[in-house]
Scaffold this active site. Sequence first.
Site, PDB file in Angstrom:
ATOM      1  N   HIS A   1     -22.810 -98.103  19.708  1.00 12.68           N
ATOM      2  CA  HIS A   1     -21.442 -97.950  19.201  1.00 12.68           C
ATOM      3  C   HIS A   1     -21.447 -98.023  17.686  1.00 12.68           C
ATOM      4  CE1 HIS A   1     -19.040 -99.170  23.050  1.00 12.68           C
ATOM      5  NE2 HIS A   1     -20.067 -98.385  23.330  1.00 12.68           N
TER       6      HIS A   1
ATOM      7  N   TYR B   1     -10.524-105.199  19.977  1.00 12.29           N
ATOM      8  CA  TYR B   1     -10.114-106.593  19.779  1.00 12.29           C
ATOM      9  C   TYR B   1      -8.615-106.564  19.492  1.00 12.29           C
ATOM     10  CZ  TYR B   1     -15.009-108.106  19.392  1.00 12.29           C
ATOM     11  OH  TYR B   1     -16.324-108.399  19.646  1.00 12.29           O
TER      12      TYR B   1
ATOM     13  N   PRO C   1     -17.165-116.890  21.531  1.00 15.73           N
ATOM     14  CA  PRO C   1     -17.679-115.525  21.761  1.00 15.73           C
ATOM     15  C   PRO C   1     -16.999-114.420  20.967  1.00 15.73           C
ATOM     16  CG  PRO C   1     -16.432-116.287  23.665  1.00 15.73           C
ATOM     17  CD  PRO C   1     -16.534-117.446  22.728  1.00 15.73           C
TER      18      PRO C   1
ATOM     19  N   LYS D   1     -21.915-113.280  19.125  1.00 17.13           N
ATOM     20  CA  LYS D   1     -23.110-113.686  18.383  1.00 17.13           C
ATOM     21  C   LYS D   1     -24.108-114.572  19.137  1.00 17.13           C
ATOM     22  CE  LYS D   1     -22.491-111.458  14.733  1.00 17.13           C
ATOM     23  NZ  LYS D   1     -23.071-110.163  15.065  1.00 17.13           N
TER      24      LYS D   1
ATOM     25  N   TYR E   1     -20.911-108.215  11.905  1.00 11.13           N
ATOM     26  CA  TYR E   1     -20.838-107.785  13.306  1.00 11.13           C
ATOM     27  C   TYR E   1     -22.131-107.083  13.741  1.00 11.13           C
ATOM     28  CZ  TYR E   1     -18.556-106.757  17.682  1.00 11.13           C
ATOM     29  OH  TYR E   1     -18.236-106.719  19.018  1.00 11.13           O
TER      30      TYR E   1
HETATM   31  P1  RFL Z   1     -29.105-119.527  28.256  1.00 10.82           P
HETATM   32  O1  RFL Z   1     -28.859-118.058  28.454  1.00 10.82           O
HETATM   33  O2  RFL Z   1     -28.054-120.465  28.634  1.00 10.82           O
HETATM   34  O3  RFL Z   1     -30.443-119.853  29.028  1.00 10.82           O
HETATM   35  C1  RFL Z   1     -30.870-121.187  29.259  1.00 10.82           C
HETATM   36  C2  RFL Z   1     -31.735-121.197  30.489  1.00 10.82           C
HETATM   37  O4  RFL Z   1     -32.211-122.524  30.682  1.00 10.82           O
HETATM   38  C3  RFL Z   1     -32.076-122.885  32.039  1.00 10.82           C
HETATM   39  N1  RFL Z   1     -31.993-124.339  32.136  1.00 10.82           N
HETATM   40  C4  RFL Z   1     -33.006-125.119  32.565  1.00 10.82           C
HETATM   41  N2  RFL Z   1     -34.251-124.830  32.975  1.00 10.82           N
HETATM   42  C5  RFL Z   1     -35.037-125.864  33.365  1.00 10.82           C
HETATM   43  N3  RFL Z   1     -34.625-127.166  33.367  1.00 10.82           N
HETATM   44  C6  RFL Z   1     -33.377-127.487  32.971  1.00 10.82           C
HETATM   45  N4  RFL Z   1     -32.960-128.756  32.967  1.00 10.82           N
HETATM   46  C7  RFL Z   1     -32.520-126.449  32.528  1.00 10.82           C
HETATM   47  N5  RFL Z   1     -31.248-126.419  32.066  1.00 10.82           N
HETATM   48  C8  RFL Z   1     -30.959-125.130  31.827  1.00 10.82           C
HETATM   49  C9  RFL Z   1     -30.816-122.167  32.475  1.00 10.82           C
HETATM   50  O5  RFL Z   1     -30.754-122.014  33.894  1.00 10.82           O
HETATM   51  C10 RFL Z   1     -30.951-120.840  31.742  1.00 10.82           C
HETATM   52  O6  RFL Z   1     -31.664-119.879  32.504  1.00 10.82           O
HETATM   53  O7  RFL Z   1     -29.469-119.829  26.715  1.00 10.82           O
HETATM   54  P2  RFL Z   1     -30.209-118.957  25.596  1.00 10.82           P
HETATM   55  O8  RFL Z   1     -31.472-118.361  26.123  1.00 10.82           O
HETATM   56  O9  RFL Z   1     -30.227-119.798  24.391  1.00 10.82           O
HETATM   57  O10 RFL Z   1     -29.228-117.690  25.370  1.00 10.82           O
HETATM   58  C11 RFL Z   1     -27.958-117.862  24.798  1.00 10.82           C
HETATM   59  C12 RFL Z   1     -26.971-116.832  25.379  1.00 10.82           C
HETATM   60  O11 RFL Z   1     -27.037-116.850  26.784  1.00 10.82           O
HETATM   61  C13 RFL Z   1     -25.521-117.117  24.927  1.00 10.82           C
HETATM   62  O12 RFL Z   1     -25.498-117.470  23.579  1.00 10.82           O
HETATM   63  C14 RFL Z   1     -24.621-115.878  25.112  1.00 10.82           C
HETATM   64  O13 RFL Z   1     -24.409-115.577  26.473  1.00 10.82           O
HETATM   65  C15 RFL Z   1     -23.286-116.115  24.437  1.00 10.82           C
HETATM   66  N6  RFL Z   1     -22.370-114.986  24.617  1.00 10.82           N
HETATM   67  C16 RFL Z   1     -22.497-113.833  23.861  1.00 10.82           C
HETATM   68  N7  RFL Z   1     -23.515-113.703  22.987  1.00 10.82           N
HETATM   69  C17 RFL Z   1     -23.685-112.528  22.297  1.00 10.82           C
HETATM   70  O14 RFL Z   1     -24.632-112.434  21.507  1.00 10.82           O
HETATM   71  N8  RFL Z   1     -22.851-111.448  22.468  1.00 10.82           N
HETATM   72  C18 RFL Z   1     -21.809-111.497  23.329  1.00 10.82           C
HETATM   73  O15 RFL Z   1     -21.128-110.484  23.495  1.00 10.82           O
HETATM   74  C19 RFL Z   1     -21.574-112.732  24.045  1.00 10.82           C
HETATM   75  N9  RFL Z   1     -20.573-112.839  24.922  1.00 10.82           N
HETATM   76  C20 RFL Z   1     -21.354-115.067  25.575  1.00 10.82           C
HETATM   77  C21 RFL Z   1     -20.449-113.968  25.692  1.00 10.82           C
HETATM   78  C22 RFL Z   1     -21.224-116.167  26.410  1.00 10.82           C
HETATM   79  C23 RFL Z   1     -20.220-116.210  27.342  1.00 10.82           C
HETATM   80  N10 RFL Z   1     -20.151-117.348  28.184  1.00 10.82           N
HETATM   81  C24 RFL Z   1     -20.131-117.251  29.573  1.00 10.82           C
HETATM   82  C25 RFL Z   1     -20.402-118.653  27.614  1.00 10.82           C
HETATM   83  C26 RFL Z   1     -19.435-114.001  26.614  1.00 10.82           C
HETATM   84  C27 RFL Z   1     -19.289-115.135  27.424  1.00 10.82           C
HETATM   85  C28 RFL Z   1     -18.137-115.125  28.370  1.00 10.82           C
HETATM   86  C1  PHB Z   2     -18.782-108.626  26.225  1.00  8.32           C
HETATM   87  O1  PHB Z   2     -18.849-107.390  26.416  1.00  8.32           O
HETATM   88  O2  PHB Z   2     -19.070-109.431  27.112  1.00  8.32           O
HETATM   89  C2  PHB Z   2     -18.347-109.135  24.897  1.00  8.32           C
HETATM   90  C3  PHB Z   2     -18.133-108.252  23.850  1.00  8.32           C
HETATM   91  C4  PHB Z   2     -17.715-108.727  22.622  1.00  8.32           C
HETATM   92  C5  PHB Z   2     -17.493-110.085  22.450  1.00  8.32           C
HETATM   93  C6  PHB Z   2     -17.712-110.978  23.499  1.00  8.32           C
HETATM   94  C7  PHB Z   2     -18.142-110.496  24.718  1.00  8.32           C
HETATM   95  O3  PHB Z   2     -17.048-110.538  21.254  1.00  8.32           O
END
Ligand code: RFL
Ligand code: PHB
Length: 392
Positions: free
Chosen positions: A72, A196, A288, A292, A384
Amino acid sequence: MRTRVGIIGAGPAGLLLALLLRRSGIDAVVLERRSRSHCESRVRAGVLEQGTADTLAAAGAGERMLAEGHVHQGIELRFGGAGHRIAFEDLVPGRAITVYGQQEVVKDLIAANLAAGVEIRFEADDVAVHGIDGAPHLTFGGERLDCDFIAGCDGFHGVSRASVPPERLRVFAKTYPFAWLGVLADVAPSAAELIYAASERGFSLHSMRSDRVSRFYLQVPPETRPEDWTHEAIWAELKARHETVPGFTLRTGPVRAVDVAAMRSFVVEPMRFGRLFLAGDAAHIVPPTGAKGLNLAVADVRVLARALEDHYRSGDDAGLDAYSAACLRRVWRVQHFSAWMTSLLHAFGPQENGEAGFDRRLQRARLEGVVRSRAQATVLAENYVGLPYEDT
Ligand code: RFL
Ligand code: PHB
């Protein structure tokens, strides 16, 4: 068992670290609490910075992302009855975002690690961290893994940060007076790019996963549970917050999943404790709004992988010693951007007279500034698509 780097967590951070180390000939073992299918199906982030996409491709885990992800060149900010495009191709030429689901990234990283011979222990019970200042090792399910270093990549609720004595760390945190209701729906996106949308009813985001799957978010009260919202109510609210510009109609379809994500900002300092290194959500959380979290996890892991390579290749520990400070410089800039985007777009209070009304009008003035000033739009675009890495 013995390995060089014991990695806790098979999320984006742990899996990318294992793969980068493998490519440099450094052995690592990944311990993951959940099953492989659970890790591969968690719906979370969707936006990859240019540097994240480049890093995945360079590590040999980008083939499907390059084929199936969508590049995009802009996003839309929608408010006050009009849409305003932030055009990356004009403001930050050569840099863009790739829309590709986090669970697809995780699938690709798991496949690449297994193909490269990395051991990933799924369903590892009761992982515990020992000896961070002397002889580091991990125990799990009655087994023991000795290692030179431990990488805590186990997310916000993991064991690695929790195993550090509280007096050795400082926590900086902030919560927001709202949450995001996330909606995954089997319907084609209603626009080619992310929208957004800031409205009097609250913030709303139009995103996507593919030509047939859309992803939406609604600002909701923090105590909201997914079952509080019927599918009809979700569509009605999404329409009310998005159909605010002439000619725009939101497509509706079957809702596949609804979830609620808390909104918080969180940083722990430092990110290193003896031979334990924290990376990704284990060390920091961003709201979120700036997309990032995953991207910041990738940035940490690049720094850590390079520092470990220097250690094993030449015995040079300067990178390991600088790890925490190097990561935190980016972490705080990204914290600033994520908090800024969050405060720019969400409804914090009613449009009344007095202080709350004053703040709402200031918020509108800030939005107007971003879409009318090329300098301000460029600041948004630079952040971004992703700040440059310090190591390149
Ligand atoms: P994760 O992905 O949470 O992975 C951690 C892993 O560790 C495991 N774990 C354990 N394993 C062994 N022993 C234990 N005691 C453990 N405890 C936990 C877990 O099962 C898991 O597999 O962390 P990591 O790798 O640091 O990655 C971070 C990302 O997942 C997170 O920052 C993003 O998902 C945040 N986020 C977004 N980030 C973006 O860059 N772009 C986005 O568009 C974006 N949108 C989002 C998001 C997060 C969201 N939620 C649900 C919080 C949208 C949402 C809704
Ligand atoms: C997503 O597609 O899950 C998403 C996109 C942009 C954001 C957060 C989540 O800022």
